[in-house]
Design a protein around this motif. Sequence first.
Motif, PDB file in Angstrom:
ATOM      1  N   THR A  37       0.879  -1.172   0.000  1.00  0.00           N
ATOM      2  CA  THR A  37       0.000   0.000   0.000  1.00  0.00           C
ATOM      3  C   THR A  37       0.914   1.219   0.000  1.00  0.00           C
ATOM      4  O   THR A  37       1.660   1.437   0.950  1.00  0.00           O
ATOM      5  CB  THR A  37      -0.917   0.008   1.239  1.00  0.00           C
ATOM      6  OG1 THR A  37      -1.720  -1.176   1.222  1.00  0.00           O
ATOM      7  CG2 THR A  37      -1.809   1.236   1.254  1.00  0.00           C
ATOM      8  N   THR A  38       0.890   1.987  -1.091  1.00  0.00           N
ATOM      9  CA  THR A  38       1.739   3.178  -1.183  1.00  0.00           C
ATOM     10  C   THR A  38       0.980   4.441  -0.778  1.00  0.00           C
ATOM     11  O   THR A  38       1.598   5.450  -0.471  1.00  0.00           O
ATOM     12  CB  THR A  38       2.320   3.338  -2.605  1.00  0.00           C
ATOM     13  OG1 THR A  38       1.254   3.368  -3.553  1.00  0.00           O
ATOM     14  CG2 THR A  38       3.262   2.171  -2.926  1.00  0.00           C
ATOM     15  N   GLU A  39      -0.359   4.376  -0.820  1.00  0.00           N
ATOM     16  CA  GLU A  39      -1.211   5.444  -0.304  1.00  0.00           C
ATOM     17  C   GLU A  39      -2.411   4.809   0.357  1.00  0.00           C
ATOM     18  O   GLU A  39      -3.011   3.907  -0.246  1.00  0.00           O
ATOM     19  CB  GLU A  39      -1.673   6.377  -1.422  1.00  0.00           C
ATOM     20  CG  GLU A  39      -0.585   7.267  -1.965  1.00  0.00           C
ATOM     21  CD  GLU A  39      -1.152   8.296  -2.913  1.00  0.00           C
ATOM     22  OE1 GLU A  39      -1.267   9.462  -2.509  1.00  0.00           O
ATOM     23  OE2 GLU A  39      -1.511   7.916  -4.046  1.00  0.00           O
ATOM     24  N   PRO A  40      -2.766   5.166   1.555  1.00  0.00           N
ATOM     25  CA  PRO A  40      -2.093   6.148   2.403  1.00  0.00           C
ATOM     26  C   PRO A  40      -0.774   5.580   2.930  1.00  0.00           C
ATOM     27  O   PRO A  40      -0.630   4.367   3.054  1.00  0.00           O
ATOM     28  CB  PRO A  40      -3.087   6.369   3.549  1.00  0.00           C
ATOM     29  CG  PRO A  40      -3.811   5.068   3.651  1.00  0.00           C
ATOM     30  CD  PRO A  40      -3.908   4.539   2.247  1.00  0.00           C
ATOM     31  N   SER A  50     -14.650  11.578   5.163  1.00  0.00           N
ATOM     32  CA  SER A  50     -13.869  12.184   4.079  1.00  0.00           C
ATOM     33  C   SER A  50     -13.165  11.091   3.274  1.00  0.00           C
ATOM     34  O   SER A  50     -13.109   9.940   3.679  1.00  0.00           O
ATOM     35  CB  SER A  50     -12.843  13.164   4.650  1.00  0.00           C
ATOM     36  OG  SER A  50     -11.871  12.462   5.397  1.00  0.00           O
ATOM     37  N   THR A  51     -12.655  11.488   2.128  1.00  0.00           N
ATOM     38  CA  THR A  51     -11.921  10.528   1.306  1.00  0.00           C
ATOM     39  C   THR A  51     -10.435  10.637   1.604  1.00  0.00           C
ATOM     40  O   THR A  51      -9.951  11.679   2.057  1.00  0.00           O
ATOM     41  CB  THR A  51     -12.163  10.763  -0.198  1.00  0.00           C
ATOM     42  OG1 THR A  51     -11.739  12.067  -0.542  1.00  0.00           O
ATOM     43  CG2 THR A  51     -13.636  10.571  -0.552  1.00  0.00           C
ATOM     44  N   PHE A  52      -9.735   9.566   1.346  1.00  0.00           N
ATOM     45  CA  PHE A  52      -8.280   9.570   1.473  1.00  0.00           C
ATOM     46  C   PHE A  52      -7.707   8.819   0.274  1.00  0.00           C
ATOM     47  O   PHE A  52      -8.371   7.956  -0.310  1.00  0.00           O
ATOM     48  CB  PHE A  52      -7.837   8.944   2.808  1.00  0.00           C
ATOM     49  CG  PHE A  52      -8.256   7.516   3.021  1.00  0.00           C
ATOM     50  CD1 PHE A  52      -7.413   6.462   2.662  1.00  0.00           C
ATOM     51  CD2 PHE A  52      -9.484   7.210   3.584  1.00  0.00           C
ATOM     52  CE1 PHE A  52      -7.795   5.140   2.869  1.00  0.00           C
ATOM     53  CE2 PHE A  52      -9.874   5.892   3.801  1.00  0.00           C
ATOM     54  CZ  PHE A  52      -9.022   4.856   3.441  1.00  0.00           C
ATOM     55  N   LEU A 135      -5.642   2.564  13.529  1.00  0.00           N
ATOM     56  CA  LEU A 135      -6.400   1.564  12.786  1.00  0.00           C
ATOM     57  C   LEU A 135      -5.478   0.850  11.817  1.00  0.00           C
ATOM     58  O   LEU A 135      -4.377   1.325  11.518  1.00  0.00           O
ATOM     59  CB  LEU A 135      -7.549   2.229  12.014  1.00  0.00           C
ATOM     60  CG  LEU A 135      -8.599   2.966  12.839  1.00  0.00           C
ATOM     61  CD1 LEU A 135      -9.625   3.618  11.913  1.00  0.00           C
ATOM     62  CD2 LEU A 135      -9.281   2.022  13.818  1.00  0.00           C
ATOM     63  N   PHE A 136      -5.967  -0.277  11.301  1.00  0.00           N
ATOM     64  CA  PHE A 136      -5.168  -1.101  10.404  1.00  0.00           C
ATOM     65  C   PHE A 136      -5.906  -1.268   9.083  1.00  0.00           C
ATOM     66  O   PHE A 136      -7.003  -1.830   9.044  1.00  0.00           O
ATOM     67  CB  PHE A 136      -4.895  -2.454  11.067  1.00  0.00           C
ATOM     68  CG  PHE A 136      -4.191  -2.302  12.383  1.00  0.00           C
ATOM     69  CD1 PHE A 136      -2.807  -2.263  12.437  1.00  0.00           C
ATOM     70  CD2 PHE A 136      -4.916  -2.127  13.551  1.00  0.00           C
ATOM     71  CE1 PHE A 136      -2.151  -2.082  13.651  1.00  0.00           C
ATOM     72  CE2 PHE A 136      -4.269  -1.950  14.773  1.00  0.00           C
ATOM     73  CZ  PHE A 136      -2.885  -1.928  14.818  1.00  0.00           C
ATOM     74  N   THR A 159      -1.284  -1.587   6.686  1.00  0.00           N
ATOM     75  CA  THR A 159      -0.749  -0.238   6.889  1.00  0.00           C
ATOM     76  C   THR A 159      -1.505   0.385   8.057  1.00  0.00           C
ATOM     77  O   THR A 159      -2.724   0.230   8.151  1.00  0.00           O
ATOM     78  CB  THR A 159      -0.994   0.615   5.616  1.00  0.00           C
ATOM     79  OG1 THR A 159      -0.334  -0.025   4.520  1.00  0.00           O
ATOM     80  CG2 THR A 159      -0.474   2.028   5.776  1.00  0.00           C
ATOM     81  N   THR A 160      -0.794   1.078   8.937  1.00  0.00           N
ATOM     82  CA  THR A 160      -1.473   1.729  10.044  1.00  0.00           C
ATOM     83  C   THR A 160      -1.886   3.148   9.651  1.00  0.00           C
ATOM     84  O   THR A 160      -1.180   3.836   8.925  1.00  0.00           O
ATOM     85  CB  THR A 160      -0.598   1.797  11.323  1.00  0.00           C
ATOM     86  OG1 THR A 160       0.589   2.507  11.016  1.00  0.00           O
ATOM     87  CG2 THR A 160      -0.256   0.403  11.813  1.00  0.00           C
ATOM     88  N   VAL A 161      -3.066   3.537  10.118  1.00  0.00           N
ATOM     89  CA  VAL A 161      -3.573   4.895   9.932  1.00  0.00           C
ATOM     90  C   VAL A 161      -4.149   5.362  11.256  1.00  0.00           C
ATOM     91  O   VAL A 161      -4.515   4.555  12.098  1.00  0.00           O
ATOM     92  CB  VAL A 161      -4.649   4.975   8.805  1.00  0.00           C
ATOM     93  CG1 VAL A 161      -4.061   4.662   7.452  1.00  0.00           C
ATOM     94  CG2 VAL A 161      -5.827   4.069   9.105  1.00  0.00           C
ATOM     95  N   THR A 162      -4.225   6.673  11.437  1.00  0.00           N
ATOM     96  CA  THR A 162      -4.804   7.234  12.644  1.00  0.00           C
ATOM     97  C   THR A 162      -6.179   7.767  12.323  1.00  0.00           C
ATOM     98  O   THR A 162      -6.366   8.488  11.341  1.00  0.00           O
ATOM     99  CB  THR A 162      -3.903   8.366  13.202  1.00  0.00           C
ATOM    100  OG1 THR A 162      -2.613   7.820  13.464  1.00  0.00           O
ATOM    101  CG2 THR A 162      -4.482   8.948  14.479  1.00  0.00           C
ATOM    102  N   TYR A 163      -7.133   7.439  13.174  1.00  0.00           N
ATOM    103  CA  TYR A 163      -8.528   7.846  13.019  1.00  0.00           C
ATOM    104  C   TYR A 163      -8.725   9.154  13.746  1.00  0.00           C
ATOM    105  O   TYR A 163      -8.516   9.254  14.963  1.00  0.00           O
ATOM    106  CB  TYR A 163      -9.394   6.738  13.634  1.00  0.00           C
ATOM    107  CG  TYR A 163     -10.860   6.818  13.390  1.00  0.00           C
ATOM    108  CD1 TYR A 163     -11.391   6.578  12.123  1.00  0.00           C
ATOM    109  CD2 TYR A 163     -11.738   7.060  14.430  1.00  0.00           C
ATOM    110  CE1 TYR A 163     -12.755   6.593  11.908  1.00  0.00           C
ATOM    111  CE2 TYR A 163     -13.110   7.074  14.224  1.00  0.00           C
ATOM    112  CZ  TYR A 163     -13.606   6.840  12.954  1.00  0.00           C
ATOM    113  OH  TYR A 163     -14.965   6.855  12.747  1.00  0.00           O
TER     114      TYR A 163
END
Length: 164
Positions: A37-40, A50-52, A135-136, A159-163
């Motif tokens: 995963t290169t994005e995000p 929202s979109t990411f 989040l994962f 990939t980890t992201v923050t909510y």
Amino acid sequence: MQFLSFVVLAALTLAHTAHGATLLDKRQQVVSAHGTTTEPVDGSTITPGSTFPFHYSDVNFCESGYSPIHIYLSTSAPTAVDVTTSGGLVDGSFDFDFGNFLIPNFGLPAMSMPPPPPGTLSAPTLDGVADGTELFLTVVETFLSCPPDGHTEFGFETTTVTYA
């Protein structure tokens, strides 16, 4: 005599089926190969509603014409044990399912069912998940028609992201 022949044939058929099922089960496995995963990017923030940006570079481990992927979001990191033999995650191991997509390889045309992955995903509102929660974002990639016998294998990447 016919009854004995039937019993022997039934036993051989059952043994063959059981043996084949065992081989098939061993072949349907999660391997260490996976795309990226290169994005995000790891550590990005996603905002509910929202979109990411989203982009996944498949590894096409078995060199198939198309690479099926399935995208999930969860509050705990899935493991290889959570990957099903159909290329998804088991119920209860994720909080949101973005769906199935199909990546064309070797310049093949995109299909409509399932479609190729979108360039953006919409962040869901997750009940009970506080701002700042890690989040994962997990992608399960299915490797089709693997040599030497055309079996299926799976790779997965998180990939980890923050909510927020």
